[in-house]
Design a protein around this motif. Structure first.
Motif, PDB file in Angstrom:
ATOM      1  N   ASP A 274      61.242  19.160   9.221  1.00 17.94           N
ATOM      2  CA  ASP A 274      61.964  20.381   9.562  1.00 17.94           C
ATOM      3  C   ASP A 274      63.210  20.586   8.695  1.00 17.94           C
ATOM      4  O   ASP A 274      63.737  19.648   8.087  1.00 17.94           O
ATOM      5  N   ALA A 275      63.665  21.832   8.701  1.00 18.41           N
ATOM      6  CA  ALA A 275      64.794  22.216   7.854  1.00 18.41           C
ATOM      7  C   ALA A 275      66.101  21.696   8.435  1.00 18.41           C
ATOM      8  O   ALA A 275      66.387  21.905   9.617  1.00 18.41           O
ATOM      9  N   PRO A 276      66.935  21.024   7.641  1.00 13.94           N
ATOM     10  CA  PRO A 276      68.235  20.544   8.121  1.00 13.94           C
ATOM     11  C   PRO A 276      69.264  21.664   8.133  1.00 13.94           C
ATOM     12  O   PRO A 276      69.065  22.722   7.528  1.00 13.94           O
ATOM     13  N   HIS A 277      70.374  21.445   8.837  1.00 12.24           N
ATOM     14  CA  HIS A 277      71.501  22.377   8.797  1.00 12.24           C
ATOM     15  C   HIS A 277      72.197  22.252   7.447  1.00 12.24           C
ATOM     16  O   HIS A 277      72.530  21.154   7.011  1.00 12.24           O
ATOM     17  N   ASN A 278      72.440  23.360   6.806  1.00 14.74           N
ATOM     18  CA  ASN A 278      73.109  23.380   5.508  1.00 14.74           C
ATOM     19  C   ASN A 278      74.284  24.362   5.595  1.00 14.74           C
ATOM     20  O   ASN A 278      74.076  25.562   5.593  1.00 14.74           O
ATOM     21  N   ASN A 279      75.512  23.856   5.645  1.00 11.29           N
ATOM     22  CA  ASN A 279      75.940  22.482   5.552  1.00 11.29           C
ATOM     23  C   ASN A 279      76.966  22.131   6.634  1.00 11.29           C
ATOM     24  O   ASN A 279      77.260  20.971   6.842  1.00 11.29           O
ATOM     25  N   PHE A 280      77.517  23.152   7.324  1.00 16.33           N
ATOM     26  CA  PHE A 280      78.501  22.920   8.380  1.00 16.33           C
ATOM     27  C   PHE A 280      77.927  23.291   9.745  1.00 16.33           C
ATOM     28  O   PHE A 280      77.181  24.267   9.885  1.00 16.33           O
ATOM     29  N   PHE A 281      78.307  22.509  10.750  1.00 13.13           N
ATOM     30  CA  PHE A 281      78.176  22.907  12.151  1.00 13.13           C
ATOM     31  C   PHE A 281      79.559  22.817  12.766  1.00 13.13           C
ATOM     32  O   PHE A 281      80.243  21.795  12.631  1.00 13.13           O
ATOM     33  N   PHE A 282      79.994  23.890  13.424  1.00 18.40           N
ATOM     34  CA  PHE A 282      81.293  23.906  14.090  1.00 18.40           C
ATOM     35  C   PHE A 282      81.084  24.149  15.581  1.00 18.40           C
ATOM     36  O   PHE A 282      80.225  24.939  15.981  1.00 18.40           O
ATOM     37  N   TYR A 283      81.888  23.459  16.381  1.00 18.13           N
ATOM     38  CA  TYR A 283      81.826  23.659  17.833  1.00 18.13           C
ATOM     39  C   TYR A 283      83.222  23.960  18.366  1.00 18.13           C
ATOM     40  O   TYR A 283      84.197  23.286  18.020  1.00 18.13           O
ATOM     41  N   ASN A 284      83.307  24.999  19.193  1.00 21.73           N
ATOM     42  CA  ASN A 284      84.558  25.406  19.816  1.00 21.73           C
ATOM     43  C   ASN A 284      84.375  25.362  21.326  1.00 21.73           C
ATOM     44  O   ASN A 284      83.716  26.231  21.907  1.00 21.73           O
ATOM     45  N   GLY A 285      84.934  24.345  21.955  1.00 17.82           N
ATOM     46  CA  GLY A 285      84.772  24.171  23.389  1.00 17.82           C
ATOM     47  C   GLY A 285      85.542  25.161  24.233  1.00 17.82           C
ATOM     48  O   GLY A 285      85.267  25.284  25.429  1.00 17.82           O
ATOM     49  N   THR A 286      86.473  25.894  23.645  1.00 19.14           N
ATOM     50  CA  THR A 286      87.222  26.883  24.429  1.00 19.14           C
ATOM     51  C   THR A 286      86.356  28.078  24.790  1.00 19.14           C
ATOM     52  O   THR A 286      86.633  28.779  25.759  1.00 19.14           O
TER      53      THR A 286
END
Length: 351
Positions: free
Chosen positions: A328-340
């Motif tokens: 499968d295709a990977p994430h390219n290139n950032f993943f950001f998470y904002n819990g607010t």
């Protein structure tokens, strides 16, 4: 030769243990995982989540590297360290519980600093995942991984915020594609019993076939140094699409670079002041409006919250498994998470 091209036969016991995974992504993918050696830098809450996910997946070996001692803040999110081990080295304190997750994986602890390791040490692994590091260390590791054809991941959690970065160089992977449905001829009523309109419709599983695809990743230095030319429509669009968590991450990485640590609740006042100063400098360097980097973000970036560690660590673990198994295709290139606002965002930055 990287883990993406190496395979290692698995035993009958391993086949039984990983039966569900083999059914999910295939025997060849599991063999590639079984051949992968991983270096995990940083054993705070996020590191614990990453370690858990990839050890349970059945990699060959995991080296836990962290020169620091476990503190009281670790008790909130670092489930691999017993409370009785607070005050001891994080890597060594995490070893027993990590090994217990999967006895078939070789787990070792290294109490050295990654800054003291030579280039060949970094290049000896198939995957390097660095957490809790500043930009200088991260860009060095990314460069070495590129030279050694090693898959590189970086990530961190700062309170309600978290990120993952991946650099796989030029990465090949297999993707399942649905076959187009053949056009069906209308069935008449004659000789067919009931009219076709009254016949029960049977849902058939779509046929698929596997295709090989290639993806090219930017370097970390290029990704962090991205520019937004707001004089052009393309630049304005890119800026609108970029989540404010990217700019928060820039501030936090610079803080870690300067202080050699994450912000501490025990230094709340002084650390908040420095973060505000770094925020102003970041806004100026990108020449962007203040609403892209809210002033009150400093209220939400202390400590490693276990739910945020679970989300970001889950993504990093998933991406390592995908990259090594070449499924499968990977994430390219950032993943950001904002819990607010409980928002996750994947975006490609840099070139």
């Amino acid at each position: 030769m990287t883990a993406g091209t190496k395979e290692e036969n698995i035993t009958e016991d391993e086949a039984a243990l990983y039966d569900r995974q083999i059914r999910l992504w295939g025997l060849d993918a599991q063999k590639r995982l079984r051949a992968a050696s991983v270096l995990l830098i940083g054993l705070r809450g996020l590191g614990a989540e990453v370690a858990k996910n990839i050890v349970l997946a059945g990699i060959k070996s995991l080296t836990l590297l962290d020169p620091t001692v476990a503190d009281e803040e670790d008790a909130a999110a670092q489930f691999l360290i017993p409370r009785s081990e607070i005050g001891k080295n994080r890597a060594e304190a995490s070893l027993e519980r990590t090994q217990a997750l999967n006895p078939m994986v070789t787990v070792t602890a290294d109490t050295s600093s990654i800054e003291d390791k030579d280039d060949d040490f970094v290049k000896s692994f198939d995957v390097v995942c660095a957490t809790g590091c500043g930009t200088t260390t991260l860009t060095r590791l990314d460069r070495l991984c590129r030279e050694g054809d090693v898959k590189f991941y970086a990530g961190d959690v700062f309170g309600f915020f978290g990120f993952m970065f991946a650099d796989l160089g030029t990465h090949e992977f297999a993707k399942e594609v649905k076959k187009p449905k053949a056009a069906q001829k209308p069935v008449g009523d004659e000789g067919e019993g009931e009219p076709s309109a009254k016949k029960a419709k049977v849902e058939e599983e779509p046929e698929t076939y596997t295709v090989k695809q290639t993806m090219t990743f930017p370097t970390l230095e290029g990704a962090l140094g991205v520019k937004f030319d707001t004089s052009t429509p393309e630049g304005k669009k890119k800026l609108r699409q970029t989540p404010n968590t990217f700019f928060i991450t820039k501030v936090m990485l610079e803080f870690v670079e300067q202080q050699k640590r994450s912000p501490l609740t025990s230094c709340l006042e002084s650390d908040s002041k420095q973060l505000s100063t770094l925020r102003d400098k970041t806004l100026e360097s990108f020449d962007i409006a203040e609403n892209k980097l809210p002033q009150d973000f400093t209220q939400y970036c202390f400590g490693q919250l276990s739910p945020v560690c679970a989300v970001v660590g889950g993504i990093i673990g998933q991406e390592i498994i995908k990259a090594v198994s070449q499924k499968d295709a990977p994430h390219n290139n950032f993943f950001f998470y904002n819990g607010t606002d409980d928002g996750g965002f994947v975006i490609t930055l840099g070139s």
